[in-house]
Design an enzyme around this catalytic site. Structure first.
Site, PDB file in Angstrom:
ATOM      1  N   PHE A   1      -0.599  17.109   3.562  1.00  0.00           N
ATOM      2  CA  PHE A   1      -1.227  16.616   2.335  1.00  0.00           C
ATOM      3  C   PHE A   1      -0.128  16.277   1.336  1.00  0.00           C
ATOM      4  O   PHE A   1       0.459  17.157   0.713  1.00  0.00           O
ATOM      5  CB  PHE A   1      -2.162  17.686   1.758  1.00  0.00           C
ATOM      6  CG  PHE A   1      -3.144  17.148   0.756  1.00  0.00           C
ATOM      7  CD1 PHE A   1      -2.761  16.230  -0.220  1.00  0.00           C
ATOM      8  CD2 PHE A   1      -4.462  17.564   0.786  1.00  0.00           C
ATOM      9  CE1 PHE A   1      -3.662  15.727  -1.138  1.00  0.00           C
ATOM     10  CE2 PHE A   1      -5.389  17.065  -0.141  1.00  0.00           C
ATOM     11  CZ  PHE A   1      -4.975  16.148  -1.093  1.00  0.00           C
ATOM     12  N   VAL A   2       0.147  14.995   1.208  1.00  0.00           N
ATOM     13  CA  VAL A   2       1.262  14.574   0.355  1.00  0.00           C
ATOM     14  C   VAL A   2       0.776  13.989  -0.973  1.00  0.00           C
ATOM     15  O   VAL A   2      -0.277  13.346  -1.040  1.00  0.00           O
ATOM     16  CB  VAL A   2       2.180  13.556   1.067  1.00  0.00           C
ATOM     17  CG1 VAL A   2       2.990  14.236   2.151  1.00  0.00           C
ATOM     18  CG2 VAL A   2       1.400  12.387   1.635  1.00  0.00           C
TER      19      VAL A   2
ATOM     20  N   ASP B   1      -3.554   6.001   6.530  1.00  0.00           N
ATOM     21  CA  ASP B   1      -3.983   7.290   7.058  1.00  0.00           C
ATOM     22  C   ASP B   1      -4.890   6.995   8.267  1.00  0.00           C
ATOM     23  O   ASP B   1      -4.394   6.723   9.356  1.00  0.00           O
ATOM     24  CB  ASP B   1      -4.738   7.972   5.905  1.00  0.00           C
ATOM     25  CG  ASP B   1      -4.701   9.463   5.937  1.00  0.00           C
ATOM     26  OD1 ASP B   1      -4.696  10.001   7.043  1.00  0.00           O
ATOM     27  OD2 ASP B   1      -4.698  10.092   4.876  1.00  0.00           O
TER      28      ASP B   1
ATOM     29  N   ARG C   1       0.493  11.654  -9.484  1.00  0.00           N
ATOM     30  CA  ARG C   1       0.987  10.309  -9.149  1.00  0.00           C
ATOM     31  C   ARG C   1       2.364  10.046  -9.747  1.00  0.00           C
ATOM     32  O   ARG C   1       3.136   9.254  -9.226  1.00  0.00           O
ATOM     33  CB  ARG C   1       0.026   9.234  -9.679  1.00  0.00           C
ATOM     34  CG  ARG C   1      -1.350   9.217  -9.028  1.00  0.00           C
ATOM     35  CD  ARG C   1      -2.071   7.916  -9.407  1.00  0.00           C
ATOM     36  NE  ARG C   1      -3.520   7.976  -9.234  1.00  0.00           N
ATOM     37  CZ  ARG C   1      -4.158   7.714  -8.098  1.00  0.00           C
ATOM     38  NH1 ARG C   1      -3.482   7.396  -7.019  1.00  0.00           N
ATOM     39  NH2 ARG C   1      -5.467   7.765  -8.035  1.00  0.00           N
TER      40      ARG C   1
ATOM     41  N   GLU D   1       0.848  -1.197   0.000  1.00  0.00           N
ATOM     42  CA  GLU D   1       0.000   0.000   0.000  1.00  0.00           C
ATOM     43  C   GLU D   1       0.882   1.244   0.000  1.00  0.00           C
ATOM     44  O   GLU D   1       2.023   1.206   0.467  1.00  0.00           O
ATOM     45  CB  GLU D   1      -0.896   0.014   1.241  1.00  0.00           C
ATOM     46  CG  GLU D   1      -2.361  -0.244   0.967  1.00  0.00           C
ATOM     47  CD  GLU D   1      -3.079   0.822   0.147  1.00  0.00           C
ATOM     48  OE1 GLU D   1      -2.459   1.518  -0.676  1.00  0.00           O
ATOM     49  OE2 GLU D   1      -4.293   0.954   0.326  1.00  0.00           O
ATOM     50  N   ASP D   2       0.341   2.324  -0.510  1.00  0.00           N
ATOM     51  CA  ASP D   2       1.121   3.564  -0.512  1.00  0.00           C
ATOM     52  C   ASP D   2       1.053   4.288   0.826  1.00  0.00           C
ATOM     53  O   ASP D   2       2.072   4.760   1.326  1.00  0.00           O
ATOM     54  CB  ASP D   2       0.677   4.490  -1.655  1.00  0.00           C
ATOM     55  CG  ASP D   2      -0.814   4.752  -1.666  1.00  0.00           C
ATOM     56  OD1 ASP D   2      -1.580   3.922  -1.140  1.00  0.00           O
ATOM     57  OD2 ASP D   2      -1.237   5.790  -2.189  1.00  0.00           O
TER      58      ASP D   2
HETATM   59  C1  PRP Z   1      -5.657   5.935  -0.416  1.00  0.00           C
HETATM   60  C2  PRP Z   1      -4.545   4.945  -0.138  1.00  0.00           C
HETATM   61  C3  PRP Z   1      -5.192   3.969   0.791  1.00  0.00           C
HETATM   62  C4  PRP Z   1      -6.197   4.817   1.554  1.00  0.00           C
HETATM   63  C5  PRP Z   1      -5.639   5.164   2.889  1.00  0.00           C
HETATM   64  O1  PRP Z   1      -6.445   5.445  -1.454  1.00  0.00           O
HETATM   65  O2  PRP Z   1      -4.077   4.338  -1.317  1.00  0.00           O
HETATM   66  O3  PRP Z   1      -5.849   2.945   0.096  1.00  0.00           O
HETATM   67  O4  PRP Z   1      -6.398   6.017   0.798  1.00  0.00           O
HETATM   68  O5  PRP Z   1      -6.561   5.894   3.636  1.00  0.00           O
HETATM   69  P1  PRP Z   1      -7.130   5.421   5.044  1.00  0.00           P
HETATM   70  O6  PRP Z   1      -6.004   4.848   5.842  1.00  0.00           O
HETATM   71  O7  PRP Z   1      -7.666   6.703   5.646  1.00  0.00           O
HETATM   72  O8  PRP Z   1      -8.226   4.426   4.807  1.00  0.00           O
HETATM   73  P2  PRP Z   1      -7.461   6.330  -2.297  1.00  0.00           P
HETATM   74  O9  PRP Z   1      -8.851   6.083  -1.778  1.00  0.00           O
HETATM   75  O10 PRP Z   1      -7.001   7.765  -2.317  1.00  0.00           O
HETATM   76  O11 PRP Z   1      -7.398   5.674  -3.735  1.00  0.00           O
HETATM   77  P3  PRP Z   1      -6.152   5.547  -4.756  1.00  0.00           P
HETATM   78  O12 PRP Z   1      -5.184   4.555  -4.148  1.00  0.00           O
HETATM   79  O13 PRP Z   1      -6.761   5.025  -6.008  1.00  0.00           O
HETATM   80  O14 PRP Z   1      -5.528   6.922  -4.913  1.00  0.00           O
END
Ligand code: PRP
Length: 181
Positions: free
Chosen positions: A153-154, A104, A166, A100-101
């Site tokens: 906000f990164v 949060d 991205r 995962e990236d």
């Molecule tokens: C981002 C990220 C995680 C999630 C983290 O995804 O990739 O999946 O938010 O947030 P949390 O810990 O508050 O649940 P996003 O919904 O932005 O979709 P993306 O990966 O397609 O950008």
């Protein structure tokens, strides 16, 4: 694109070095699981990290991709996850590593790990590049973590704002003027 960045939080070199360490650690931890390792990319944000992490690992693995979309606003996830693209193969009996990236609130990964656990993997671990513990809303920590980051906000290195940024090769803090306009 770079004009919208207030500062570089993690440079390309810092990210590369840390991923090399993570790849080494995972290769050691999973050396006895050869042939049964599945590295799982959570689309879309993890795609850049996933590609670099996979190449930093020196053990056989299969790659899988899962698309999820969480209900919520741009900056806050609800943790209710909808699968937009499911796995192509069964993970039963496999050692699954979720790439995962960012973690949060943690709600997305909490939901996802519950869902995947029900599919009988041999093991299930989370490898997250960025961890923002100040925003956590549930009791979850990544098993492997790249960096602890402050509550800013990164974007970049896979992370987006409204679908853009991205492809920045570093992680940067977005100027507040960009999202408050
Ligand atoms: C981002 C990220 C995680 C999630 C983290 O995804 O990739 O999946 O938010 O947030 P949390 O810990 O508050 O649940 P996003 O919904 O932005 O979709 P993306 O990966 O397609 O950008």
């Amino acid at each position: 694109m770079r004009d919208d960045i207030a500062k570089v939080l993690l440079s390309e070199e810092e990210i590369r070095e840390r991923i090399a360490e993570l790849g080494e650690q995972l290769s050691r931890d999973y050396e006895n699981a050869e042939g049964d390792v599945v590295l799982l990319c959570i689309l879309k944000g993890a795609v850049v990290f996933f590609a670099d992490l996979a190449r930093a690992m020196r053990i056989p693995m299969q790659m899988e991709f899962m698309g999820i979309s969480s209900y919520g606003t741009e900056q806050k996830t609800s943790g209710i996850v909808r699968i937009t693209k499911d796995l192509d193969t069964s993970i039963a009996g496999k050692h699954v590593i979720i790439a995962e990236d960012i973690m949060d609130s943690g709600l997305t990964l909490l939901h996802l790990t519950k869902l995947l656990s029900s599919r009988s993997p041999a093991s299930l671990k989370v490898c997250c590049l960025l961890d923002k513990p100040e925003r956590r809303e549930c009791d979850i920590t990544p098993d492997y973590r790249g960096f602890l980051i402050p509550n800013e906000f990164v974007v970049g290195y896979g992370l987006d704002y409204e679908g853009f940024y991205r492809n920045l090769p570093f992680v940067g803090v977005l100027k507040s003027s960009v999202y408050s306009e």
